[in-house]
Design a protein around this motif. Structure first.
Motif, short mmCIF file in Angstrom:
data_model
loop_
_atom_site.label_atom_id
_atom_site.label_comp_id
_atom_site.label_asym_id
_atom_site.label_seq_id
_atom_site.Cartn_x
_atom_site.Cartn_y
_atom_site.Cartn_z
N HIS A 162 0.83 -1.21 0.00
CA HIS A 162 0.00 0.00 0.00
C HIS A 162 0.86 1.25 0.00
CE1 HIS A 162 -2.64 3.10 1.92
NE2 HIS A 162 -3.52 2.58 1.07
N SER A 163 1.99 1.20 0.70
CA SER A 163 2.85 2.39 0.82
C SER A 163 3.52 2.76 -0.48
CB SER A 163 3.91 2.15 1.90
OG SER A 163 4.89 1.22 1.46
N ILE A 164 3.69 1.81 -1.40
CA ILE A 164 4.34 2.12 -2.68
C ILE A 164 3.32 2.38 -3.78
CG2 ILE A 164 6.43 0.84 -2.09
CD1 ILE A 164 5.47 -1.44 -3.88
N GLY A 165 2.06 2.50 -3.41
CA GLY A 165 1.03 2.89 -4.36
C GLY A 165 0.29 1.76 -5.04
N VAL A 166 0.55 0.53 -4.64
CA VAL A 166 -0.15 -0.61 -5.24
C VAL A 166 -1.59 -0.64 -4.75
CG1 VAL A 166 -0.28 -3.14 -5.27
CG2 VAL A 166 1.93 -1.99 -5.54
N ASN A 167 -2.55 -0.76 -5.67
CA ASN A 167 -3.95 -0.89 -5.26
C ASN A 167 -4.60 -2.16 -5.82
OD1 ASN A 167 -4.23 -0.17 -7.92
ND2 ASN A 167 -5.38 1.72 -7.53
N ALA A 168 -3.77 -3.08 -6.32
CA ALA A 168 -4.27 -4.38 -6.75
C ALA A 168 -3.12 -5.38 -6.72
CB ALA A 168 -4.87 -4.31 -8.16
N ILE A 169 -3.37 -6.56 -6.18
CA ILE A 169 -2.38 -7.63 -6.23
C ILE A 169 -2.96 -8.76 -7.07
CG2 ILE A 169 -1.15 -7.10 -4.10
CD1 ILE A 169 -2.85 -9.14 -2.64
N GLU A 170 -2.13 -9.28 -7.94
CA GLU A 170 -2.53 -10.41 -8.78
C GLU A 170 -1.77 -11.64 -8.29
OE1 GLU A 170 -1.30 -11.76 -13.11
OE2 GLU A 170 -2.62 -10.01 -13.20
N LEU A 171 -2.51 -12.58 -7.72
CA LEU A 171 -1.90 -13.76 -7.11
C LEU A 171 -1.72 -14.85 -8.16
CD1 LEU A 171 -3.98 -13.97 -3.81
CD2 LEU A 171 -1.88 -12.68 -4.25
N MET A 172 -0.49 -15.30 -8.32
CA MET A 172 -0.28 -16.49 -9.13
C MET A 172 -1.04 -17.64 -8.48
SD MET A 172 3.74 -15.69 -9.95
CE MET A 172 4.15 -17.26 -10.72
N PRO A 173 -1.38 -18.70 -9.24
CA PRO A 173 -2.36 -19.70 -8.76
C PRO A 173 -2.14 -20.14 -7.32
CG PRO A 173 -1.74 -20.18 -11.01
CD PRO A 173 -0.86 -19.05 -10.58
N VAL A 174 -3.23 -20.14 -6.56
CA VAL A 174 -3.17 -20.44 -5.13
C VAL A 174 -3.80 -21.79 -4.80
CG1 VAL A 174 -3.17 -18.01 -4.48
CG2 VAL A 174 -5.35 -19.24 -4.66
#
Length: 624
Positions: free
Chosen positions: A372-384
């Motif tokens: 969040h601190s570096i400006g990311v507002n979406a995470i894309e998770l490789m298959p879980v």
């Protein structure tokens, strides 16, 4: 009436090693040109595993099986040492040259390795009882009974019984350790079958299948495939294509149940191949697995949680996932606008940096503040979801829904998503819809290409589908059952886990046809859009095709030319100003002409993905 027993007298003595005959019983639906039994036999020689070259076995390879009409099976014998473990598979040729082929686990042996290869396992013991089989005709009746019996000591006799009626003694055969009896007229699959072997004065029960009683009853209308926790009752339902009977073994968590404790599911007479049951058990946590007529055990194809190969549920508030009662905190969360989305693709284990195979959902949760601190507002998770490796990128799944056990539980995954949403971070999930591993329930439920609607031979392609399955089983996206399955899984992730969107992997190998919008890629992307139009749908479609994105419900695709031109610049390769303007700014792909993306949100601009080196690595290691 009493059981009638038939006794066959033999003497079978061999040397220290056992001469073991492997068999393959041809099914009425088979259409192979030849069949092989490659493996570690003969160990350490140039002839092991076929031999094969990059998975291709020569038509005249020594592992080819030869049909024996006396046993109604294809056979190949190997001399094996007692106490060893052999790994092997069945290999088909579907044409005369062998260019169209497939590798599958032995359908007569449910024991397979728990890794990407899903090799069949043979523990060589003395005596060895191997590949018990009831031979089925095209009506599903048993027209033969066979078993491999191998020993280095004195072999006395066999006693076998079928149901409670007299069996003919005139048609039996025993040679090379293979016992076979032809049944004329054929018998019911639901009768009891038992084979006892008398070896060196000792009695062994080599095969024991009790009688099965199938009750037909329509399942309740509100029951869907998989586990269902409805109004305080747990229902289970499974689609088992062309399976004559399905049983279930329910145990306490971590326990291994006996086949003799299995319960026969009810068969829905109004629906094809649908089996179901209601679990009347005290409140608590339980494991269950399905048991098929060939002895195979498998978890539920729609399981949310799998522990040691079994589906785990809770009779109680935890329900089908053991976390149905999760108390969401991010109730005021609003999904970031796609126009302003900054996506960080990551692998749970690698990003956690706890050591190979040690990373968890909780470890990622602890780093959300950093993202969040570096400006990311979406995470894309490789298959879980589940695969057979402690450390894997996840693109070799054996299940499309059950979470990878090493990463954590459904509760912990929901907590991760909840905490991400509290920070305004969307969670996108990488979905691998091109293929599935052989050890997964989607193949094991019916290991026959001609009978399994989910799976096809990988060399067979549908419209606009390119040929590739990376050694996995290739999903048939143009079968309605596959579409139904994909739709259910996607909706579960959206509804139960509150996933914000998906990246569909390997889109070029899935296929689509605008004249058949109810099938293939178009089918589930449109269904997902109708279910929730705000769910973000992206696709890895390489080489990219802006026209496809512009004419479907897919929101966006990876902007491949943006990555390529950036990489050119890193390497000091010449890139014209026109190419930079047209391919990086004006949304063209690969050429400065043609049809570009019609809106900037359709092109995900990326400089790095899991398939690429980082820009820093490119600059330092490759560009000096």
């Amino acid at each position: 009436m009493k059981n009638i027993y038939i006794i066959l007298i033999f003497s079978f003595i061999s040397a220290q090693s056992l001469n073991v005959t492997f068999r393959y019983i041809e099914k009425p639906t088979d259409n192979f040109a030849r069949v092989f039994i490659p493996g570690t036999m003969p160990s350490g020689s140039s002839n092991d595993w076929g031999p094969n070259s990059n998975g291709i076995i020569s038509p005249d390879a020594p592992s080819q099986m030869i049909y024996n009409q006396n046993t109604d099976s294809y056979e190949k014998s190997y001399s094996l040492s007692v106490g060893t473990e052999e790994l092997y598979k069945v290999h088909y040729h579907f044409n005369q040259s062998g260019s169209e082929s497939s590798w599958v686990p032995d359908p007569l042996n449910p024991n397979v390795t728990e890794d990407e290869y899903t090799n069949s396992i043979l523990e060589v013991t003395d005596p060895l009882f191997f590949q018990p089989a009831r031979h089925l005709d095209d009506q599903g009746l048993v027209d033969g009974l066979s078993l491999g019996i191998f020993t280095s000591t004195s072999f006395d006799s066999i006693k076998y019984s079928i149901g409670e009626e007299l069996v003919s003694t005139s048609d039996y055969f025993f040679d090379n350790g293979v016992f076979y009896v032809s049944l004329d007229p054929p018998r019911s699959l639901y009768e009891s079958y038992k084979i006892e072997a008398f070896i060196n004065g000792q009695t062994y029960t080599a095969y024991d299948q009790p009688a099965l009683d199938v009750v037909e009853e329509p399942k309740p209308d509100n029951i869907v495939m998989g586990p269902n926790w409805i109004n305080g009752t747990m229902y289970l339902a499974i689609y088992a294509p062309h399976q004559p009977v399905v049983q279930i073994i329910v145990t306490e968590p971590g326990a291994t149940g006996l086949a003799s404790d299995a319960i026969v599911l009810k068969k829905d007479p109004s629906a094809e191949d649908i089996w179901w049951t209601e679990l009347s058990l005290p409140s608590g946590t339980y494991d269950y697995e399905y048991l098929l007529v060939d002895g195979s055990r498998l978890p539920d194809p729609l399981a949310r949680r799998i522990v040691e190969g079994k589906t785990r549920i809770e009779i109680g508030p935890g329900g089908v996932s053991t976390a149905d009662d999760y108390d969401w905190q991010s109730t005021n969360y609003s999904r970031p606008d796609i126009e302003n989305m900054i996506i960080y693709e990551l692998h749970i284990d690698d990003f956690a940096a706890q050591g190979s195979g040690m990373g968890t959902f909780e470890d990622l949760e602890n780093k959300l503040d950093y993202l969040h601190s570096i400006g990311v507002n979406a995470i894309e998770l490789m298959p879980v979801y589940a695969n057979n490796w402690s450390h894997s990128w996840g693109y070799d799944p054996i299940h499309h829904l059950a979470l990878k056990e090493l990463y954590g539980t459904p509760y912990e995954f929901k907590h991760l998503i909840d905490q991400a949403h509290l920070r305004g971070i969307a969670v996108l999930l990488d979905q691998v819809w091109n293929h599935i591993g052989s050890s997964g329930p989607l193949w094991k439920i019916q290991p026959d290409y001609n009978l399994n609607p989910y799976i096809k031979v990988w060399t067979e392609t549908n419209p606009n589908e390119e040929q590739e399955s990376w050694g996995q089983q290739d999903l048939d996206h143009f079968n309605p059952k596959t579409v139904e399955y994909v739709n259910q899984v996607n909706k579960i992730f959206v509804d139960e886990y509150r996933i914000d969107g998906f990246r569909f992997d390997a889109g070029r190998y899935i296929g689509w046809n605008f004249n058949q919008p109810e099938l293939g890629l178009l089918a589930w992307t449109s269904e997902l859009y109708e279910h929730d139009p705000s769910v973000i749908q992206t696709v890895e479609y390489l080489p990219s095709d802006p026209w496809l994105i512009d004419n479907t419900d897919i929101h966006s695709s990876w902007h491949d030319s943006f990555h390529d031109r950036t990489k050119n610049d890193v390497h000091n390769d010449y890139v014209s100003t026109l190419d930079i303007m047209r391919q990086m700014v004006q949304l063209h792909e690969y050429s400065s002409w043609g049809t570009p993306y019609s809106h900037f949100t359709q092109a995900i601009k990326y400089m790095i993905s899991h398939d690429e080196q980082s820009v820093i690595q490119e600059m330092v290691e490759f560009a000096g």
